[in-house]
Design a protein around this motif. Structure first.
Motif, PDB file in Angstrom:
ATOM      1  N   SER A 325       0.834  -1.194   0.000  1.00 39.57           N
ATOM      2  CA  SER A 325       0.000   0.000   0.000  1.00 39.57           C
ATOM      3  C   SER A 325       0.875   1.253   0.000  1.00 39.57           C
ATOM      4  CB  SER A 325      -0.915   0.028   1.228  1.00 39.57           C
ATOM      5  OG  SER A 325      -0.152   0.199   2.418  1.00 39.57           O
ATOM      6  N   HIS A 326       0.314   2.331  -0.503  1.00 40.86           N
ATOM      7  CA  HIS A 326       1.066   3.575  -0.597  1.00 40.86           C
ATOM      8  C   HIS A 326       1.467   4.087   0.781  1.00 40.86           C
ATOM      9  CE1 HIS A 326       2.432   7.096  -2.826  1.00 40.86           C
ATOM     10  NE2 HIS A 326       1.870   7.864  -1.895  1.00 40.86           N
ATOM     11  N   VAL A 327       0.536   4.045   1.736  1.00 40.45           N
ATOM     12  CA  VAL A 327       0.831   4.577   3.061  1.00 40.45           C
ATOM     13  C   VAL A 327       1.918   3.773   3.758  1.00 40.45           C
ATOM     14  CG1 VAL A 327      -0.952   3.276   4.311  1.00 40.45           C
ATOM     15  CG2 VAL A 327      -0.209   5.511   5.169  1.00 40.45           C
ATOM     16  N   LYS A 328       1.951   2.482   3.567  1.00 43.22           N
ATOM     17  CA  LYS A 328       2.965   1.653   4.215  1.00 43.22           C
ATOM     18  C   LYS A 328       4.351   1.958   3.643  1.00 43.22           C
ATOM     19  CE  LYS A 328       4.812  -1.819   6.564  1.00 43.22           C
ATOM     20  NZ  LYS A 328       4.366  -3.225   6.389  1.00 43.22           N
ATOM     21  N   LEU A 329       4.452   2.044   2.319  1.00 44.02           N
ATOM     22  CA  LEU A 329       5.751   2.237   1.681  1.00 44.02           C
ATOM     23  C   LEU A 329       6.296   3.649   1.871  1.00 44.02           C
ATOM     24  CD1 LEU A 329       4.945   0.289  -1.588  1.00 44.02           C
ATOM     25  CD2 LEU A 329       6.565  -0.419   0.181  1.00 44.02           C
ATOM     26  N   ALA A 330       5.399   4.642   1.985  1.00 44.82           N
ATOM     27  CA  ALA A 330       5.845   6.033   2.102  1.00 44.82           C
ATOM     28  C   ALA A 330       5.988   6.490   3.550  1.00 44.82           C
ATOM     29  CB  ALA A 330       4.862   6.951   1.380  1.00 44.82           C
ATOM     30  N   HIS A 331       5.529   5.706   4.496  1.00 49.67           N
ATOM     31  CA  HIS A 331       5.516   6.124   5.896  1.00 49.67           C
ATOM     32  C   HIS A 331       6.936   6.277   6.446  1.00 49.67           C
ATOM     33  CE1 HIS A 331       4.448   6.083  10.216  1.00 49.67           C
ATOM     34  NE2 HIS A 331       3.287   6.547   9.784  1.00 49.67           N
ATOM     35  N   PRO A 332       7.189   7.299   7.274  1.00 47.02           N
ATOM     36  CA  PRO A 332       8.528   7.474   7.841  1.00 47.02           C
ATOM     37  C   PRO A 332       9.070   6.231   8.540  1.00 47.02           C
ATOM     38  CG  PRO A 332       7.209   9.425   8.259  1.00 47.02           C
ATOM     39  CD  PRO A 332       6.282   8.405   7.647  1.00 47.02           C
ATOM     40  N   SER A 333       8.190   5.445   9.171  1.00 46.75           N
ATOM     41  CA  SER A 333       8.651   4.238   9.862  1.00 46.75           C
ATOM     42  C   SER A 333       9.203   3.196   8.900  1.00 46.75           C
ATOM     43  CB  SER A 333       7.507   3.634  10.685  1.00 46.75           C
ATOM     44  OG  SER A 333       6.466   3.156   9.850  1.00 46.75           O
ATOM     45  N   SER A 334       8.846   3.294   7.613  1.00 44.57           N
ATOM     46  CA  SER A 334       9.384   2.384   6.605  1.00 44.57           C
ATOM     47  C   SER A 334      10.610   2.962   5.918  1.00 44.57           C
ATOM     48  CB  SER A 334       8.313   2.083   5.541  1.00 44.57           C
ATOM     49  OG  SER A 334       7.168   1.494   6.109  1.00 44.57           O
ATOM     50  N   ASN A 335      10.979   4.180   6.308  1.00 45.80           N
ATOM     51  CA  ASN A 335      12.068   4.879   5.616  1.00 45.80           C
ATOM     52  C   ASN A 335      13.054   5.515   6.577  1.00 45.80           C
ATOM     53  OD1 ASN A 335      11.207   4.875   2.578  1.00 45.80           O
ATOM     54  ND2 ASN A 335       9.337   5.352   3.710  1.00 45.80           N
ATOM     55  N   GLY A 336      13.349   4.805   7.657  1.00 42.59           N
ATOM     56  CA  GLY A 336      14.352   5.287   8.595  1.00 42.59           C
ATOM     57  C   GLY A 336      14.005   6.593   9.267  1.00 42.59           C
ATOM     58  N   GLY A 337      12.713   6.895   9.392  1.00 45.30           N
ATOM     59  CA  GLY A 337      12.296   8.119  10.052  1.00 45.30           C
ATOM     60  C   GLY A 337      12.378   9.359   9.179  1.00 45.30           C
ATOM     61  N   MET A 338      12.634   9.183   7.891  1.00 47.61           N
ATOM     62  CA  MET A 338      12.768  10.322   6.997  1.00 47.61           C
ATOM     63  C   MET A 338      11.402  10.907   6.626  1.00 47.61           C
ATOM     64  SD  MET A 338      15.993  11.007   6.384  1.00 47.61           S
ATOM     65  CE  MET A 338      16.223  10.727   8.152  1.00 47.61           C
ATOM     66  N   HIS A 339      11.331  12.239   6.586  1.00 50.46           N
ATOM     67  CA  HIS A 339      10.118  12.967   6.218  1.00 50.46           C
ATOM     68  C   HIS A 339      10.389  13.830   4.991  1.00 50.46           C
ATOM     69  CE1 HIS A 339       7.674  12.434  10.026  1.00 50.46           C
ATOM     70  NE2 HIS A 339       8.862  12.048  10.432  1.00 50.46           N
ATOM     71  N   LEU A 340       9.325  14.201   4.299  1.00 53.07           N
ATOM     72  CA  LEU A 340       9.365  15.191   3.237  1.00 53.07           C
ATOM     73  C   LEU A 340       8.322  16.257   3.545  1.00 53.07           C
ATOM     74  CD1 LEU A 340       9.319  12.777   0.142  1.00 53.07           C
ATOM     75  CD2 LEU A 340      11.322  14.021   0.993  1.00 53.07           C
TER      76      LEU A 340
END
Length: 419
Positions: A325-340
């Motif tokens: 899902s989009h929310v799972k793959l884009a979520h900060p928890s799936s990306n080392g805490g990174m935000h945009l």
């Protein structure tokens, strides 16, 4: 426009200390300390300040309309480019406050000379206009003596799986993002900057946008994209002072002193296959996004801002939010805490030869380092996002947006061109 400025002198060119967007919206103390130059317009007709530590148009509460343009620099003379940036800065300071682009305006000059302003915004208020400039990787070639100042964070974006980029609507030496509540005000600003730049820059590509697809302040409701889903629920907000310092604003410690207080912008024009999406079931649409379409709540939850819980089970005993899902793959928890900090807009550019809407999302995101933020997030989405069946990336841009203009003696990118 200029004659009406006296009635709005409250919103002068200088910095101010508080931010209010509409009745009842109160800025936090942390935000005020972080953004002393940010004044949110009290109505859609008012002005934002031009001068400040950071450029307006980044954490500024997102306006409803966009005119974005990428220029190629066609002069190879450094002095001409610097002169242009000084002229543009002076014009931008005037335009954002509801004045004409030049001293004599649209009708005040000599009749036998071309006017200083094109005139289509005469009588219109500032409409929250912000103008934000960025410098692309291609500006840092051997033309202007700034190759050694190219920031490491301005590394060319990699090729992402599935993208179908059109070179003619990608890249550019310089970009200007014009945001306003009135589309005519935004178009007027870009038109006049292009006029001032005649002979020194040429328009490479441009994009009109409507209906912001992100909120950049907690005072704003979450908008919807053209797929009908709320977009940007967990976006960074101007009130998140600590997060902005950590993940939005560049620092001198990053290796490019001239970018301290600036940010890096990524743009992506994402075409949506609207007609195919509209024939998909509601259940499939919600599973692809990982949120319900009405409230915007994460699947398995009830309210939009309920915490996303990837362990919550659905009625079938499986996790409510799918791994693709989009929310799972884009979520900060799936990306080392990174935000945009996203600041995108919807677009509709007519229809193609088969009668399908040429429509979608003009994605804009700001961050401290695209190599650590946008690139890994987009690579994960490009490889695994179920939404890819319905979208196509056709344009891409990367720009270093310098810090704000401090006063009338400063200009866009001054530190870049100082020896």
């Amino acid at each position: 426009m200029g004659q009406r400025m006296s009635r709005r002198s409250l919103f002068g060119l200088g910095a101010a200390g508080a931010a209010v967007l509409g009745a009842g919206a109160v800025a936090s103390r942390g935000m005020l300390e972080e953004e002393p130059a940010l004044v949110a317009a009290s109505s859609t007709s008012s002005a934002f300040p031009f001068y400040g530590e950071h450029q307006a148009g980044i954490v500024t509460p997102a306006q409803d309309r966009l005119h974005f343009v990428a220029f190629d620099v066609i002069t190879d003379k450094r002095a001409e480019l610097v002169d242009l940036l000084q002229e543009w800065t002076a014009a931008a300071a005037r335009l954002t406050q509801g004045k004409d682009a030049g001293t004599f305006g649209a009708v005040g000059g000599a009749p036998e000379a071309a006017p200083d302003d094109t005139g289509e915004a005469l009588g219109l208020p500032p409409s929250g206009l912000t103008l934000t400039i960025g410098f692309g990787p291609s500006l840092f070639d051997d033309r202007f003596g700034i190759a050694s100042k190219r920031p490491a964070a301005l590394a060319d974006l990699p090729k992402f799986p599935g993208e179908q980029l059109v070179p003619e609507i990608s890249g550019g030496d310089i970009c200007v993002q014009a945001c306003a509540h009135d589309p005519q005000v935004a178009v007027h600003a870009i038109r006049n900057l292009a006029r001032i730049g005649f002979g020194k820059v040429s328009v490479r590509w441009s994009q009109l946008g409507f209906g912001r697809t992100s909120s950049t302040s907690r005072a704003q409701a979450t908008p919807r994209n053209l797929f009908g889903f709320k977009d940007g629920t967990n976006n960074m907000k101007l009130e998140d002072a600590d997060l902005l310092r950590d993940q939005l604003w560049a620092s001198g410690e990053d290796g490019s002193a001239w970018m301290a207080g600036g940010s890096y912008m990524v743009t992506r024009k994402i075409r949506m296959t609207i007609e195919t999406w509209d024939r998909s079931s509601l259940q499939e649409q919600e599973q692809i996004f990982g949120r319900d379409k009405g409230e915007g709540a994460p699947l398995g939850q009830k309210k939009e801002f309920d915490p996303v819980d990837f362990a919550t089970k659905g009625p079938d005993g499986q996790t409510a939010i799918r791994d693709d899902s989009h929310v799972k793959l884009a979520h900060p928890s799936s990306n080392g805490g990174m935000h945009l900090l996203r600041r995108g807009y919807n677009f509709v550019d007519g229809s193609d030869g088969l009668g399908r809407l040429d429509a979608g999302l003009f994605f804009i995101a700001y961050q401290r380092d695209p190599r650590k933020q946008f690139v890994p997030v987009q690579m994960r989405l490009a490889r695994h996002d179920a939404l890819n069946e319905y979208i196509k990336h056709v344009s891409s841009g990367l720009f270093a947006c310098p810090p704000g203009v401090r006063d009338a003696g400063d200009y866009w990118g001054r530190a870049l061109f100082e020896n």
